[in-house]
Design a protein around this motif. Sequence first.
Motif, mmCIF file in Angstrom:
data_model
loop_
_atom_site.group_PDB
_atom_site.id
_atom_site.type_symbol
_atom_site.label_atom_id
_atom_site.label_comp_id
_atom_site.label_asym_id
_atom_site.label_seq_id
_atom_site.Cartn_x
_atom_site.Cartn_y
_atom_site.Cartn_z
ATOM 1 N N ASP A 241 0.842 -1.432 -0.136
ATOM 2 C CA ASP A 241 0.152 0.007 -0.004
ATOM 3 C C ASP A 241 0.849 1.183 0.214
ATOM 4 O O ASP A 241 0.458 2.326 -0.661
ATOM 5 N N ASN A 242 1.969 1.291 0.570
ATOM 6 C CA ASN A 242 2.735 2.468 0.860
ATOM 7 C C ASN A 242 3.984 2.391 -0.167
ATOM 8 O O ASN A 242 4.822 3.415 -0.390
ATOM 9 N N ARG A 243 3.935 1.368 -1.319
ATOM 10 C CA ARG A 243 4.801 1.266 -2.336
ATOM 11 C C ARG A 243 6.309 1.232 -1.664
ATOM 12 O O ARG A 243 7.139 1.912 -2.276
ATOM 13 N N MET A 244 6.469 0.520 -0.826
ATOM 14 C CA MET A 244 7.991 0.746 -0.306
ATOM 15 C C MET A 244 8.789 -0.088 -1.204
ATOM 16 O O MET A 244 8.567 -1.264 -1.596
ATOM 17 N N LYS A 245 10.019 0.626 -1.377
ATOM 18 C CA LYS A 245 10.977 0.048 -2.230
ATOM 19 C C LYS A 245 12.077 -0.458 -1.493
ATOM 20 O O LYS A 245 13.045 -1.310 -1.913
ATOM 21 N N SER A 246 12.308 0.164 -0.358
ATOM 22 C CA SER A 246 13.416 -0.395 0.652
ATOM 23 C C SER A 246 12.758 -0.364 2.093
ATOM 24 O O SER A 246 12.680 1.012 2.680
ATOM 25 N N VAL A 247 12.880 -1.427 2.767
ATOM 26 C CA VAL A 247 12.239 -1.497 4.200
ATOM 27 C C VAL A 247 13.064 -2.288 4.894
ATOM 28 O O VAL A 247 13.322 -3.345 4.587
ATOM 29 N N LEU A 248 13.220 -1.689 6.212
ATOM 30 C CA LEU A 248 14.031 -2.835 7.219
ATOM 31 C C LEU A 248 12.817 -3.291 8.184
ATOM 32 O O LEU A 248 12.195 -2.377 8.787
ATOM 33 N N LEU A 313 17.538 5.654 4.372
ATOM 34 C CA LEU A 313 16.309 4.701 4.731
ATOM 35 C C LEU A 313 15.195 5.397 5.268
ATOM 36 O O LEU A 313 15.283 6.112 6.090
ATOM 37 N N LYS A 314 14.154 5.176 4.672
ATOM 38 C CA LYS A 314 12.949 5.823 5.078
ATOM 39 C C LYS A 314 11.692 4.992 5.716
ATOM 40 O O LYS A 314 11.321 5.289 6.727
ATOM 41 N N TRP A 315 11.879 3.854 5.587
ATOM 42 C CA TRP A 315 10.795 2.743 6.090
ATOM 43 C C TRP A 315 11.429 1.788 7.011
ATOM 44 O O TRP A 315 12.545 1.171 6.731
ATOM 45 N N VAL A 316 10.920 1.554 8.288
ATOM 46 C CA VAL A 316 11.226 0.442 9.135
ATOM 47 C C VAL A 316 9.946 0.058 9.565
ATOM 48 O O VAL A 316 8.826 0.897 9.885
ATOM 49 N N ILE A 317 9.682 -1.145 9.671
ATOM 50 C CA ILE A 317 8.520 -1.900 10.123
ATOM 51 C C ILE A 317 9.042 -2.763 11.454
ATOM 52 O O ILE A 317 9.770 -3.691 11.170
ATOM 53 N N ASN A 318 8.312 -2.577 12.679
ATOM 54 C CA ASN A 318 8.480 -3.552 13.520
ATOM 55 C C ASN A 318 7.432 -4.633 13.530
ATOM 56 O O ASN A 318 6.232 -4.549 13.751
ATOM 57 N N PHE A 319 7.950 -5.706 13.007
ATOM 58 C CA PHE A 319 6.832 -6.810 12.742
ATOM 59 C C PHE A 319 6.757 -7.545 14.283
ATOM 60 O O PHE A 319 5.400 -7.943 14.424
ATOM 61 N N GLU A 320 7.668 -7.333 15.254
ATOM 62 C CA GLU A 320 7.477 -7.746 16.469
ATOM 63 C C GLU A 320 7.830 -6.512 17.284
ATOM 64 O O GLU A 320 8.875 -6.084 17.030
ATOM 65 N N ILE A 321 7.077 -6.321 18.452
ATOM 66 C CA ILE A 321 7.356 -5.164 19.187
ATOM 67 C C ILE A 321 8.621 -5.693 19.996
ATOM 68 O O ILE A 321 8.435 -6.823 20.992
ATOM 69 N N PRO A 322 9.583 -4.736 20.365
ATOM 70 C CA PRO A 322 10.626 -5.195 21.319
ATOM 71 C C PRO A 322 10.090 -5.145 22.491
ATOM 72 O O PRO A 322 9.482 -4.210 23.095
ATOM 73 N N GLU A 341 13.820 11.926 5.611
ATOM 74 C CA GLU A 341 12.268 11.546 6.031
ATOM 75 C C GLU A 341 12.410 10.046 6.662
ATOM 76 O O GLU A 341 13.075 9.097 5.990
ATOM 77 N N GLY A 342 11.829 9.950 7.929
ATOM 78 C CA GLY A 342 11.750 8.613 8.561
ATOM 79 C C GLY A 342 10.276 8.233 8.711
ATOM 80 O O GLY A 342 9.554 9.137 9.325
ATOM 81 N N ILE A 343 10.016 6.906 8.435
ATOM 82 C CA ILE A 343 8.588 6.737 9.136
ATOM 83 C C ILE A 343 8.806 5.310 9.495
ATOM 84 O O ILE A 343 9.163 4.161 9.008
ATOM 85 N N ALA A 344 8.038 5.086 10.689
ATOM 86 C CA ALA A 344 7.976 3.548 11.414
ATOM 87 C C ALA A 344 6.866 3.305 11.521
ATOM 88 O O ALA A 344 6.015 3.750 12.183
ATOM 89 N N PHE A 345 6.467 2.030 11.209
ATOM 90 C CA PHE A 345 5.326 1.283 11.413
ATOM 91 C C PHE A 345 5.546 0.084 12.358
ATOM 92 O O PHE A 345 6.506 -0.524 12.457
ATOM 93 N N SER A 346 4.632 -0.094 13.336
ATOM 94 C CA SER A 346 4.608 -1.222 14.193
ATOM 95 C C SER A 346 3.680 -2.091 13.944
ATOM 96 O O SER A 346 2.488 -1.482 13.991
ATOM 97 N N ILE A 347 3.625 -3.461 14.350
ATOM 98 C CA ILE A 347 2.473 -4.247 14.283
ATOM 99 C C ILE A 347 2.328 -4.984 15.619
ATOM 100 O O ILE A 347 3.145 -5.699 15.858
#
Length: 371
Positions: A241-248, A313-322, A341-347
């Motif tokens: 959805d966010n068309r991420m090209k590069s995400v950690l 690096l713009k995108w970081v996703i926490n697939f698990e919360i630390p 610009e930095g955007i971090a999503f957490s699930i």
Amino acid sequence: MTFEQLGLIKPILQSLSAEGYENPTPIQEKSIPTLLKGTDLLGCAQTGTGKTAAFALPILQQLQADPIDFKNRKIKALIVTPTRELAIQIDESFKTYGKHLPLKSTVIFGGVNQSKQVEILKKGVDILTATPGRLLDLHQQGFISLRDLKVFVLDEADRMLDMGFIHDVKKLLKIIPEKRQSLFFSATMPPPIQELAKTILRNPTLVEVTPVSSTAETIQQKIYFCETAEKKNLLVDLIHDNRMKSVLVFTRTKHGADKVVKWLLKNQITSMAIHGNKSQNARQNALNAFKKGEITALVATDIAARGIDIDELKWVINFEIPNIPETYVHRIGRSGRAGNEGIAFSICDPTERTYVRDIEKIIKKQIPRGN
Ligand code: AMP
């Protein structure tokens, strides 16, 4: 403030402008003039602040002013850092900033065969970046002499202690000259770190920049709540959805990282994992592929991701919360570096809600809800 006003010489200014650095970061502004005078430094700063250049630039400038015996170079500056990834990055920085200077640098770290490292050391270097174990090992084997050392940098001291390197550091202090300039960097300064700093530094200048918890202010954050079973689909949706090209993407465990990679690949999202079970080569390959944009997602555990530095690096996703709140701040701090610009999503699933509460306490705000 400009780099010129900090007193840096032309060959260094040239490399900085080639890198696109326009102005010094706060830590550079505060450290460079005092380091050029030869003072010791206690730096309270984490990666992402421009810390590496803050020490690398004055080191380069001081060493180039000394006569160099080209046939018999002596190690004049030593930088000790806890992880291989950090060590490699620091050495790359010295090479980049010192491109127009006749100084040589190299890097040594464990987990790989020593012969290539020894070969380079034998040819002579002025600046050595090392992880503690391999440094002591090669010193003991007689491949390294630290007798001519002028500048000693201990980087990421708090992680060094966390990773159990305290004895190595103490051994090292016995083999470096008493008369030297010392620099000590740590993101946090709990009492054991302060004690260690006292044993290393003499009349240091204290430089403090952005405490850990305020990094979170510059990065946009969002948290999504869902059931455990829905996490994987949500991850794929967020990337698409966010068309991420590069995400950690961060997971808590190595096994978790491998599972996420499999899932992403199944969903046509190119990805690789980087964690402690992988060989040094495999980790480096994954990191390089990610940096070159050959894969969309790099899936990492916290230890493996320590200090990895990916420009822009713009995108970081926490697939698990630390479960350690500071880890959240470190993770999201991988994005949005040096003014980008930095955007971090957490699930977050129901089992992780208490971790989120702890995180919100230390960042002193509620993470905006994404659903
Ligand atoms: P560090 O804290 O040393 O890991 O540096 C973080 C990032 O900022 C690295 O990617 C550097 O290349 C970059 N950087 C360092 N100093 C500057 C500066 N003065 N201007 C722009 N970028 C910088």
